[in-house]
Motif scaffolding. Structure first.
Motif, mmCIF file in Angstrom:
data_model
loop_
_atom_site.group_PDB
_atom_site.id
_atom_site.type_symbol
_atom_site.label_atom_id
_atom_site.label_comp_id
_atom_site.label_asym_id
_atom_site.label_seq_id
_atom_site.Cartn_x
_atom_site.Cartn_y
_atom_site.Cartn_z
ATOM 1 N N ALA A 97 -7.420 -15.898 5.507
ATOM 2 C CA ALA A 97 -8.014 -14.691 6.356
ATOM 3 C C ALA A 97 -7.549 -13.505 6.500
ATOM 4 N N GLU A 98 -6.466 -13.040 6.508
ATOM 5 C CA GLU A 98 -5.578 -12.216 7.392
ATOM 6 C C GLU A 98 -5.659 -11.708 5.320
ATOM 7 N N ALA A 99 -5.139 -11.967 4.934
ATOM 8 C CA ALA A 99 -5.638 -11.472 3.441
ATOM 9 C C ALA A 99 -7.256 -11.245 2.954
ATOM 10 N N VAL A 100 -7.799 -11.636 3.576
ATOM 11 C CA VAL A 100 -9.385 -11.152 3.036
ATOM 12 C C VAL A 100 -9.622 -9.653 3.920
ATOM 13 N N ALA A 101 -9.069 -9.946 4.584
ATOM 14 C CA ALA A 101 -8.917 -8.506 5.711
ATOM 15 C C ALA A 101 -8.081 -7.070 5.734
ATOM 16 N N ASP A 102 -6.859 -8.196 4.923
ATOM 17 C CA ASP A 102 -6.099 -6.956 4.530
ATOM 18 C C ASP A 102 -7.060 -6.283 3.126
ATOM 19 N N VAL A 103 -7.056 -6.986 2.077
ATOM 20 C CA VAL A 103 -8.098 -6.056 0.727
ATOM 21 C C VAL A 103 -9.679 -5.503 1.331
ATOM 22 N N ALA A 104 -10.229 -5.754 1.992
ATOM 23 C CA ALA A 104 -11.392 -5.529 2.829
ATOM 24 C C ALA A 104 -10.990 -3.879 2.909
ATOM 25 N N ARG A 105 -9.875 -3.957 3.983
ATOM 26 C CA ARG A 105 -8.790 -2.503 4.399
ATOM 27 C C ARG A 105 -8.597 -1.259 2.937
#
Length: 307
Positions: A265-273
Motif C-alpha cells: 500500500a505504501e509503494a502504491v501510494a508512492d507510485v501515485a505521488r
C-alpha cells in the motif's frame, strides 16, 4: 536469556492475545535489525496464548505474590493428604476453594483493566488452571513463568493414598488352606486319612501353580499395556507439537502477509505521488518550451526589423 529479551517476552505475554502475533513480528524485526539473530530466533519460537492462558499469565506477571501463596497452600494440602489428617485436610480444602475464587476474581480484574470484555473471559478455564496448579507442582511451575499458552486441567486433587493390598504368598495360601481344610477331631479317626491329606495338598499345589501362571500372564499384559501407553503418549505429544508448529507457521505467514500488504500500500501510494510529480514536471517543461519558442520568435522578428 538476556534481561532485555526477558522484558520483551513479558510484554508479549502481558498484552491481549489478539495483538500477540503483530507484536512478536515487530520484536523479531527489531532484533534482526540489531543483528541479534539469537534473540530473533528465541522470539520466533514463542507461541500465542489462549485467552484463558493470557489471563493466568497476567496474574503471574502482575501479582506474583499470589502465585507464591498458591504454591505454599499446594504444599500444605499435599502434606495433609499424604498423612490423611482429616480435620486439617477439610480446613485446607475450604481454604483452597476460597483462595481459588479470590485468584480468579483478581485475574478477572487484571484482564478487564487490560481492555478485555468481562463477559467474554473464560473464567471456568482460568479456575481449572489455578486448581491444577494447586494439585500439580509441574503446572504451578509453568504458571509461575507467566508464559502459559493454554489452560490446564486436573481431574482430582493431590496425591491419592494407595490402597494397602495384602500380597498372597505361598505361605499365606498354605495357611489359608490349612485353616479351611482343617480336619475335625472326629474325622481324624476316619478311614484313609493319608490319602485325603495328599489329595488336599495336591489341590493346593495346583491352585498355587495356577495363581503363579495367571500372575505371569497379567504381568506380561501390564507391561505390554504400559509400553503401548508410552508409545501413544509419545505419538500424541509429537502430534500436538506438530499442530502447534503448523499453527505457529500460519501465524507467522499471516503476520508477514500483513506486513507485505502494508508495504505494498505504501509503494502504491508512492507510485501515485511520483506519477503526479512527473505529470507536473511535464506540464512545466512544456510551458518552458513554449516560452523559449516565443522568446526566440520575438528575437528573430526584432533582428529582421533591424536589418
Amino acid at each position: 536469556m538476556p534481561g532485555g529479551t526477558i522484558d520483551v517476552v513479558r510484554r508479549l505475554y502481558e498484552q491481549p492475545p489478539d495483538g500477540f502475533v503483530a507484536a512478536r513480528a515487530a520484536a523479531i524485526g527489531e532484533a534482526r535489525l540489531a543483528g541479534d539473530r539469537e534473540t530473533a530466533k528465541r522470539l520466533a519460537a514463542l507461541r500465542k496464548p489462549t485467552v484463558a492462558a493470557w489471563v493466568v499469565n497476567l496474574l503471574a506477571i502482575r501479582r506474583p505474590e499470589l502465585i507464591d501463596e498458591l504454591a505454599e497452600l499446594s504444599t500444605a494440602l499435599r502434606a495433609a493428604q499424604r498423612e490423611l489428617r482429616g480435620e486439617q485436610l477439610r480446613e485446607l480444602s475450604n481454604q483452597r476453594r476460597q483462595f481459588v475464587s479470590s485468584l480468579v476474581a483478581a485475574a478477572r480484574r487484571l484482564a478487564v483493566e487490560a481492555g478485555a470484555p468481562a463477559a467474554k473471559l473464560p473464567l471456568g478455564e482460568v479456575e481449572a488452571t489455578i486448581t491444577a496448579a494447586l494439585a500439580e507442582p509441574e503446572v504451578a511451575a509453568q504458571v509461575r513463568t507467566g508464559r502459559l499458552i493454554r489452560a490446564a486441567t486436573h481431574s482430582g486433587f493431590g496425591e491419592v493414598p494407595r490402597p494397602r493390598l495384602r500380597l498372597v504368598t505361598d505361605d499365606s495360601a498354605d495357611d489359608s488352606a490349612d485353616a479351611d481344610d482343617s480336619v475335625p477331631e472326629d474325622d481324624a479317626m476316619s478311614p484313609e486319612p493319608a490319602e485325603a491329606a495328599a489329595a488336599s495338598a495336591a489341590a493346593r499345589d495346583r491352585a498355587t501353580a495356577e495363581q503363579r501362571r495367571r500372575r505371569r500372564e497379567l504381568d506380561r499384559e501390564l507391561n505390554a499395556a504400559l509400553a503401548a501407553e508410552r508409545r501413544a503418549d509419545g505419538q500424541l505429544e509429537r502430534a500436538e507439537e506438530a499442530e502447534r508448529d503448523a499453527g505457529h507457521l500460519v501465524e507467522d505467514l499471516d503476520a508477514e502477509l500483513a506486513e507485505l500488504e502494508r508495504r505494498r500500500a505504501e509503494a502504491v501510494a508512492d507510485v501515485a505521488r511520483r506519477k503526479l510529480a512527473r505529470r507536473t514536471a511535464e506540464r512545466e517543461a512544456a510551458a518552458a518550451r513554449r516560452r523559449v519558442g516565443d522568446a526566440q520568435a520575438a528575437l528573430d522578428d526584432l533582428t529582421a526589423g533591424g536589418t
